[in-house]
Design a protein around this motif. Structure first.
Motif, PDB file in Angstrom:
ATOM      1  N   TYR A   6       0.837  -1.203   0.000  1.00 51.44           N
ATOM      2  CA  TYR A   6       0.000   0.000   0.000  1.00 51.44           C
ATOM      3  C   TYR A   6       0.873   1.255   0.000  1.00 51.44           C
ATOM      4  O   TYR A   6       1.795   1.367   0.800  1.00 51.44           O
ATOM      5  CB  TYR A   6      -0.908  -0.001   1.232  1.00 51.44           C
ATOM      6  N   ALA A   7       0.518   2.180  -0.879  1.00 54.84           N
ATOM      7  CA  ALA A   7       1.325   3.391  -1.064  1.00 54.84           C
ATOM      8  C   ALA A   7       0.570   4.629  -0.609  1.00 54.84           C
ATOM      9  O   ALA A   7      -0.663   4.676  -0.658  1.00 54.84           O
ATOM     10  CB  ALA A   7       1.697   3.539  -2.538  1.00 54.84           C
ATOM     11  N   LEU A   8       1.327   5.626  -0.195  1.00 49.05           N
ATOM     12  CA  LEU A   8       0.786   6.955   0.117  1.00 49.05           C
ATOM     13  C   LEU A   8       1.572   7.975  -0.704  1.00 49.05           C
ATOM     14  O   LEU A   8       2.812   7.968  -0.685  1.00 49.05           O
ATOM     15  CB  LEU A   8       0.964   7.244   1.614  1.00 49.05           C
ATOM     16  N   VAL A   9       0.848   8.818  -1.433  1.00 51.28           N
ATOM     17  CA  VAL A   9       1.486   9.862  -2.235  1.00 51.28           C
ATOM     18  C   VAL A   9       0.931  11.213  -1.796  1.00 51.28           C
ATOM     19  O   VAL A   9      -0.291  11.406  -1.789  1.00 51.28           O
ATOM     20  CB  VAL A   9       1.219   9.667  -3.741  1.00 51.28           C
ATOM     21  N   THR A  10       1.807  12.140  -1.416  1.00 50.27           N
ATOM     22  CA  THR A  10       1.355  13.506  -1.129  1.00 50.27           C
ATOM     23  C   THR A  10       1.619  14.372  -2.360  1.00 50.27           C
ATOM     24  O   THR A  10       2.433  14.012  -3.215  1.00 50.27           O
ATOM     25  CB  THR A  10       2.081  14.117   0.091  1.00 50.27           C
ATOM     26  N   GLY A  11       0.893  15.481  -2.426  1.00 46.63           N
ATOM     27  CA  GLY A  11       1.003  16.309  -3.639  1.00 46.63           C
ATOM     28  C   GLY A  11       0.444  15.560  -4.835  1.00 46.63           C
ATOM     29  O   GLY A  11       0.847  15.793  -5.978  1.00 46.63           O
TER      30      GLY A  11
END
Ligand SMILES: NC(=O)c1ccc[n+]([C@@H]2O[C@H](COP(=O)([O-])OP(=O)(O)OC[C@H]3O[C@@H](n4cnc5c(N)ncnc54)[C@H](O)[C@@H]3O)[C@@H](O)[C@H]2O)c1
Length: 271
Positions: A6-11
């Motif tokens: 599971y990934a988290l991307v900000t912006g």
């Protein structure tokens, strides 16, 4: 790129962050959490990814979105907590949220509130996202490679530097300082947790065609002229080319890489 978790991307609502979100999903992530201040654009990203991207098991990529200002600790902590409640774990973070600003007249005339805002988002934001994610990652079991089953890592965090982490560009006081700071943060934090299976690296994009650089046509034209003389490849980069570097640093193919800065800049910083 071996990103089964599971990934988290900000912006994630624009430019490079949006490309990272799509690439994690395309390369087989089970879910992608998207953070940005711009909620409307995140809704569009979510619809696009859910319609197009399927995991290797044929399930749609699970997308969650959160309106988050990365410079606000409470917002970051709460949103990361919600993501972990949804997914049960968090494997990869790409902290692409960032802002840029020029100071008319240079460093001698830089307004303190401009300086502070850039440092708050680019440097303090990197720390806040790292803190919230690392506290989750350090407690979870390592994920296994989708290619050969070896235990890979407890988690990976990719912070965003720039060519300005290592090279000066005029009128860019706060931005250059913030991006140099990101490299210091990357190196120190990677030392803290290397033995625990948490890898922390930085990506340093060169001149890249995104809303950050194209929103002012005059600035973008000057950038295109500059790359002809300053960049050995004589062109600007595409968001996808940066995202490919990010997903490499996040995934299993970089399992022996930590504390590094990957320059994705058409050769700019080798000169
Ligand atoms: N485009 C380039 O040439 C270039 C070069 C080197 C480094 N970078 C870095 O790459 C990253 C992505 O840049 P980009 O070109 O895609 O820019 P962009 O402006 O297209 O996207 C940046 C995103 O960050 C979001 N954002 C801004 N402040 C935020 C905050 N406080 N909290 C949460 N989200 C916030 C914006 O809403 C936007 O969606 C940045 O860190 C930037 O500094 C870009």
């Amino acid at each position: 790129m071996d990103v089964p978790g599971y990934a988290l991307v900000t912006g994630a609502a624009s430019g490079i962050g949006r490309a990272c979100a799509n690439t994690f999903a395309r390369d087989g992530a089970a879910g992608v959490a998207l953070f940005d201040v711009c909620l409307e654009a995140l809704h569009m990203d979510k619809t696009e990814i859910e319609q197009k991207q399927y995991t290797p098991q044929g399930k749609p990529c699970r997308v969650v979105i959160h309106q988050v200002d990365v410079s606000k600790e409470e917002q970051v902590t709460q949103a990361v907590k919600a993501v972990v409640e949804e997914y049960g774990r968090l494997d990869y973070v790409a902290n692409a949220a960032g802002i840029a600003m020029k100071h008319a007249g240079g460093a001698a005339f830089a307004a303190l509130n401009d300086w502070q805002r850039v440092l708050d988002v680019n440097l303090t934001g990197s720390l806040l996202v790292l803190k919230a994610a690392a506290q989750v990652m350090l407690k979870q079991e390592p994920i296994h490679s989708s290619i050969d089953g070896r235990p890979l890592q407890r988690g990976t965090i990719v912070l965003f530097g720039s060519i300005q982490s290592v090279a000066g560009i005029p009128l860019s006081t706060a931005y250059a300082a913030s991006k140099a700071g990101v490299l210091g943060l990357t190196r120190s934090a990677s030392e803290d947790y290397a033995k625990d299976g948490l890898r922390i690296n930085a990506i340093c994009p060169g001149y890249t065609e995104t809303p950050l650089t194209t929103m002012n046509p005059g600035v973008f034209k000057a950038m295109e002229e500059r790359v002809l003389v300053a960049v050995p490849m004589m062109r600007v980069g595409k968001p996808q080319e940066i995202a490919d570097g990010v997903v490499y640093l996040a995934g299993g193919r970089s399992s022996f890489v930590t504390g590094t800065a990957l320059m994705v800049d058409g050769g700019y910083t080798e000169r």
